[in-house]
Design a protein around this motif. Structure first.
Motif, PDB file in Angstrom:
ATOM      1  N   LEU A   1       1.283   4.020  -3.186  1.00  0.00           N
ATOM      2  CA  LEU A   1       0.604   5.059  -2.866  1.00  0.00           C
ATOM      3  C   LEU A   1       2.169   6.103  -2.919  1.00  0.00           C
ATOM      4  CD1 LEU A   1      -1.133   5.138   0.383  1.00  0.00           C
ATOM      5  CD2 LEU A   1      -1.642   5.688  -1.516  1.00  0.00           C
TER       6      LEU A   1
ATOM      7  N   THR B   1       0.897  -1.027  -0.056  1.00  0.00           N
ATOM      8  CA  THR B   1      -0.046  -0.200   0.705  1.00  0.00           C
ATOM      9  C   THR B   1       0.675   1.568   0.025  1.00  0.00           C
ATOM     10  OG1 THR B   1      -1.432  -0.633   1.297  1.00  0.00           O
ATOM     11  CG2 THR B   1      -1.462   1.030   1.000  1.00  0.00           C
ATOM     12  N   SER B   2       1.857   1.000   1.239  1.00  0.00           N
ATOM     13  CA  SER B   2       2.804   2.568   0.944  1.00  0.00           C
ATOM     14  C   SER B   2       3.806   2.532  -0.272  1.00  0.00           C
ATOM     15  CB  SER B   2       3.790   2.087   1.695  1.00  0.00           C
ATOM     16  OG  SER B   2       3.114   2.444   3.132  1.00  0.00           O
TER      17      SER B   2
ATOM     18  N   ARG C   1       4.470  -1.700  -7.467  1.00  0.00           N
ATOM     19  CA  ARG C   1       3.874  -2.692  -7.052  1.00  0.00           C
ATOM     20  C   ARG C   1       4.227  -2.900  -5.593  1.00  0.00           C
ATOM     21  NH1 ARG C   1       2.642  -7.744  -8.637  1.00  0.00           N
ATOM     22  NH2 ARG C   1       3.129  -7.990 -10.950  1.00  0.00           N
TER      23      ARG C   1
ATOM     24  N   ASP D   1       2.751   6.884  -7.152  1.00  0.00           N
ATOM     25  CA  ASP D   1       1.450   7.019  -7.896  1.00  0.00           C
ATOM     26  C   ASP D   1       0.682   5.844  -8.630  1.00  0.00           C
ATOM     27  OD1 ASP D   1      -0.467   9.130  -7.751  1.00  0.00           O
ATOM     28  OD2 ASP D   1       0.499   9.721  -9.738  1.00  0.00           O
ATOM     29  N   GLY D   2       0.921   4.637  -7.924  1.00  0.00           N
ATOM     30  CA  GLY D   2       0.478   3.301  -8.525  1.00  0.00           C
ATOM     31  C   GLY D   2       1.753   3.099  -9.906  1.00  0.00           C
TER      32      GLY D   2
END
Ligand SMILES: [Zn+2]
Length: 222
Positions: free
Chosen positions: A148, A144-145, A155, A151-152
């Motif tokens: 974020l 998640t961090s 992953r 900006d996506g």
């Protein structure tokens, strides 16, 4: 797809490297020197493994301040590496506080800089008991961090998160298009050329090979 992989030169991350290559990913290996007792042997193994796979030379990230500032028996500044099984509480002395958080943050920034979509860590189920930054809740939160923070664009992937070391080895030895060079890998935590066969890391590795009925191809001091 491009993946930046934290390749230590150990059994798990070397298998992970083979896993991505088998899937057709472009793999960018990075490795860390953080003042651990086994870093120089790990770094050599990492270079050899990357060369075996035909990859670019691993990006070496120098974090030697960890040796000076952090408390852990894994570090050159710490006490002797304990011997025995990972389930023994003594192995908790080898935790390097928040190590994966620090490593992953750097790798995430690098991945974004070179347009890699994925960063990957070789954490597995056998680490959960002792190492808090190898647990599923941490990896989920880290993803998640990282998403974020980039900006996506990047992953986190940790495909071995629920595997035992034996399951990782079994999978690595069965990869259809890639051979993982286990004879080049370095698992031992101690500051010695030949692996000790007694520290938690060695014990877990030897158990994985025994589980498969395969002889570990590396040399041991015992
Ligand atoms: Zn060892």
């Amino acid at each position: 797809m491009k993946v930046v992989l934290a390749l230590s030169g150990g059994l798990d991350s070397s298998t992970l490297c083979g896993y991505y290559l088998d899937k057709g990913y472009e793999v960018i290996p990075v490795t860390f020197n953080y003042g651990a007792k086994h870093n120089r042997y790990e770094n050599e193994a990492c270079i050899a493994v990357a060369r075996h796979f035909g990859l670019s030379a691993p990006v070496l990230l120098d974090l030697k301040f960890i040796r000076e500032l952090f408390r852990s028996d894994l570090l050159l500044s710490g006490s002797a590496v304990p011997e025995g099984h990972y389930t023994d509480q003594s192995m908790a002395a080898t935790v390097v506080p928040a190590r994966n958080l620090i490593f992953a943050s750097i790798v995430a920034g690098y991945a974004d800089s070179i347009d890699a979509e994925v960063i990957s860590l070789g954490v597995h189920g056998g680490d959960h008991h002792i190492y808090p930054d190898c647990r599923p809740a941490f990896v989920s939160s880290l993803n998640t961090s990282v998403m974020l923070a980039t900006d996506g664009k990047v992953r986190v992937d940790a495909p071995f998160l629920y595997y035992t070391k034996g399951e990782i080895l079994r999978m690595g030895m069965a990869l259809p298009t890639v051979r993982v060079p286990y004879e080049m890998t370095r698992t031992c935590y101690k500051d010695q050329l030949l692996s000790c066969g007694k520290c938690g890391s060695c014990v877990e590795r030897l158990e994985a090979f025994a589980e498969l009925g395969v002889t570990d191809p590396i040399k041991y001091a015992v």
